[in-house]
Write an enzyme that holds these catalytic residues in place. Structure first.
Site, PDB file in Angstrom:
ATOM      1  N   TYR A 135      93.473  54.738  62.799  1.00  0.00           N
ATOM      2  CA  TYR A 135      92.231  54.259  62.518  1.00  0.00           C
ATOM      3  C   TYR A 135      91.117  55.225  62.234  1.00  0.00           C
ATOM      4  CZ  TYR A 135      94.692  49.831  62.358  1.00  0.00           C
ATOM      5  OH  TYR A 135      95.506  48.696  62.484  1.00  0.00           O
ATOM      6  N   HIS A 168     114.087  61.764  67.879  1.00  0.00           N
ATOM      7  CA  HIS A 168     113.785  60.578  67.807  1.00  0.00           C
ATOM      8  C   HIS A 168     112.295  60.596  67.204  1.00  0.00           C
ATOM      9  CE1 HIS A 168     112.655  56.468  69.404  1.00  0.00           C
ATOM     10  NE2 HIS A 168     113.350  55.916  68.193  1.00  0.00           N
ATOM     11  N   HIS A 214     113.751  49.571  62.745  1.00  0.00           N
ATOM     12  CA  HIS A 214     115.137  50.270  62.867  1.00  0.00           C
ATOM     13  C   HIS A 214     116.273  49.389  61.927  1.00  0.00           C
ATOM     14  CE1 HIS A 214     113.099  51.729  66.394  1.00  0.00           C
ATOM     15  NE2 HIS A 214     113.876  52.932  66.378  1.00  0.00           N
TER      16      HIS A 214
END
Length: 575
Positions: free
Chosen positions: A420, A136, A160
């Protein structure tokens, strides 16, 4: 992009594994993971070796895609861009067939761990995803749904809801819920966390719906020196929280007096109201130009993930001093952390931090803002209180502020540690080490053309082309010049800089180092007599004589941040 392909390849590993259960392990085809299939390493190892290969790779997958669980807009935007978005109502057919077992909800609930197997339900069907847990992309957070329904989690992480994800899930189907269990489960499912999102202006161009991220048409930016709140770009990482101003509390930790709990009314009455005009820019502004060089991970922002507004609130400096900040605290602390009240399903809040000297400096102008453009801060922008850190990337101006921590450490938040940040163009998802780069704070010099738009035409009979745009620099550095070319950069003209809307008196020059606002600019340039196309280019210069790079490729990075190359627009010339 490479990491996304990697994950797709791993998903296909399991698809092949489930579809080819009658085949021997040695008969699995040898293809390349980077092409979305299996690598030769898969072919050359036994089952133990294959599992070790995945275990070795797993930390990088979890590391690079932590944003999938903390703010899934990046992958979602990529799919939007590719036209593969499936409506949130898409679902797998509930096939009540006699060839599949029928289970009760109680039976499913027992399979809630790797030891007992991991079963989940989706729209009345039952799936055994035990094998898929290790693959996953969001790591073991998938176990939150073990023994229960996927819907509450997929409602939060709408990435999803795509065809290819549903296809992967279908390979693990083992049965269906009986009607009584399905009805019981449906009635127990929580509401969609995005069901109470605020109303948005129809002009906004949406980059992702859940969480909501959108920018205005670029042409609107140069219409107003102060960007109207309704079309100010929206950058959300999680659902917009519903907060009651009467019960709102702001906690402050790390000061000598212990934990402080401050109400909204106390914040407004106890501290002087301070107002500044400041530009906020998303780190991913103009990311779409980097995508043209090579696909990156992130929302496909155009040039309008930036805006200029008037902000009012209490100075962070005043609040910290009031509650005991002094030399003793300063000697022990280096950062001020912020935590929002927007949370994911695990309770993880959005967070960020800034250097202490920025937070407590009288010239830093950091606000605990409760007004935007003279009104309460809108829900999308942090109601009732947000941090406003002028001159710094928008990601540090945490919205829906719930906690402030004066600390010797940076925020541990995913968005501070693993997002970032800028990297070399040669760094990819296999070689990236987020710890090796500092978190983005001050942004580089920036400018862009808002008019005319790419692909439009100008009339030769007009004799001149009017070019408009914006320019801004981080760190309080003032924009002192914008150069514009209509021949691709061969010859240049200096634009007029504006610090107010037309008809209004120009704003006075800012104090040195405190130029928080952008400058709009405009210029009329004669159209060459025989020109058939114009390549309009702009570049800005700030008070430190920083200027923009001429092309995107040398500043390309895998996250698509800090995109500030010369902005280029091509228009046709018609007679």
């Amino acid at each position: 992009m490479q990491h996304l392909k990697h994950c797709q390849g791993l998903a296909q590993v399991f698809l092949i594994r489930s579809q080819s259960s009658r085949l021997s392990k040695s008969s699995i085809p040898s293809l390349s993971v980077w092409d979305g299939h299996l690598s030769s390493r898969w072919r050359s190892t036994g089952s133990h070796g294959r599992q070790k290969y995945f275990n070795d790779r797993l930390p990088k997958f979890r590391f690079a895609l932590a944003g999938l669980l903390a703010g899934t807009g990046a992958v979602l935007a990529y799919k939007l861009q590719q036209g593969k978005w499936a409506a949130t109502s898409a679902k797998l057919p509930v096939t009540q067939t006699s060839t599949l077992p029928v289970y009760t909800l109680e039976e499913v609930t027992k399979h809630c761990s790797l030891d007992n197997g991991v079963w989940v339900t989706y729209k009345g069907d039952v799936y055994d995803i035990t094998e898929f847990v290790a693959m996953h992309p969001g790591g073991d957070k998938i176990l939150l749904a073990a023994g229960g329904a996927l819907e509450p989690y997929w409602a939060l992480y709408a990435v999803h809801q795509q065809d290819h994800v549903l296809e992967i899930l279908s390979e693990y189907k083992i049965g269906v819920l009986n009607p009584e269990s399905y009805k019981k489960q449906e009635s127990a499912n929580p509401l969609d966390p995005y069901s109470a999102e605020p109303t948005r202006h129809p002009a906004l161009q949406i980059n992702s719906l859940k969480p909501f991220n959108a920018e205005p048409p670029a042409s609107l930016l140069s219409d107003n020196y102060i960007t109207p709140s309704v079309v100010f770009f929206k950058r959300n990482h999680l659902p917009v929280p519903r907060l009651d101003p009467e019960t709102y509390r702001l906690e402050i930790e790390g000061l000598p007096g212990g934990v402080v709990s401050l109400s909204l009314s106390e914040l407004k009455s106890r501290f002087p109201k301070h107002t500044i005009t400041a530009t906020l820019q998303c780190a991913g502004n103009r990311r779409s130009e980097m995508n043209k060089v090579k696909q990156v991970k992130g929302l496909n922002w155009g040039i309008a993930a930036i805006g200029n507004a008037t902000w009012s609130g209490a100075r962070l400096r005043d609040v910290l001093l009031y509650y005991g900040f002094g030399p003793e605290t300063a000697a022990k602390a280096k950062h001020v952390q912020f935590e929002g009240l927007d949370r994911d399903v695990t309770g993880t809040a959005y967070g960020a931090s800034i250097p202490l000297n920025k937070a407590v400096s009288e010239e830093g102008d950091v606000l605990l803002a409760y007004e935007m453009n003279g009104e309460d801060v809108p829900p999308d922008h942090g109601y009732p209180v947000r941090v406003l850190v002028p001159g710094v990337v928008g990601a540090r101006s945490v919205k829906w502020l719930g906690k402030i921590v004066v600390s010797n450490e940076e925020s541990k938040s995913h968005w501070q540690q693993n997002d970032y940040k800028g990297f070399s163009p040669g760094t990819d998802w296999d070689t990236v080490d987020f710890k090796s780069a500092p978190a983005i704070q001050e942004l580089p010099i920036q400018s862009a053309i808002t008019h005319p738009a790419e692909g439009t035409s100008v009339d030769l009979s007009d004799k001149e082309v009017t070019v408009k745009g914006y320019a801004w620099s981080g760190g309080g550095r003032e924009v002192v010049r914008v150069d514009v070319s209509i021949d691709g950069g061969k010859t240049w003209h200096v634009a007029r800089l504006c610090t107010s809307d037309k008809g209004q008196h120009p704003a006075p020059p800012p104090p040195p180092g405190r130029a928080w606002s952008w400058k709009l600019w405009e210029i009329d340039i004669p159209i060459p007599h025989k020109a058939q196309e114009l390549e309009i280019v702009c570049k800005a210069v700030d008070s430190s004589y920083n200027t923009q790079p001429d092309t995107v490729a040398p500043i390309w990075n895998l996250r698509g941040v800090l995109s500030n190359a010369w902005h280029r627009v091509k228009v046709k010339v018609s007679e």
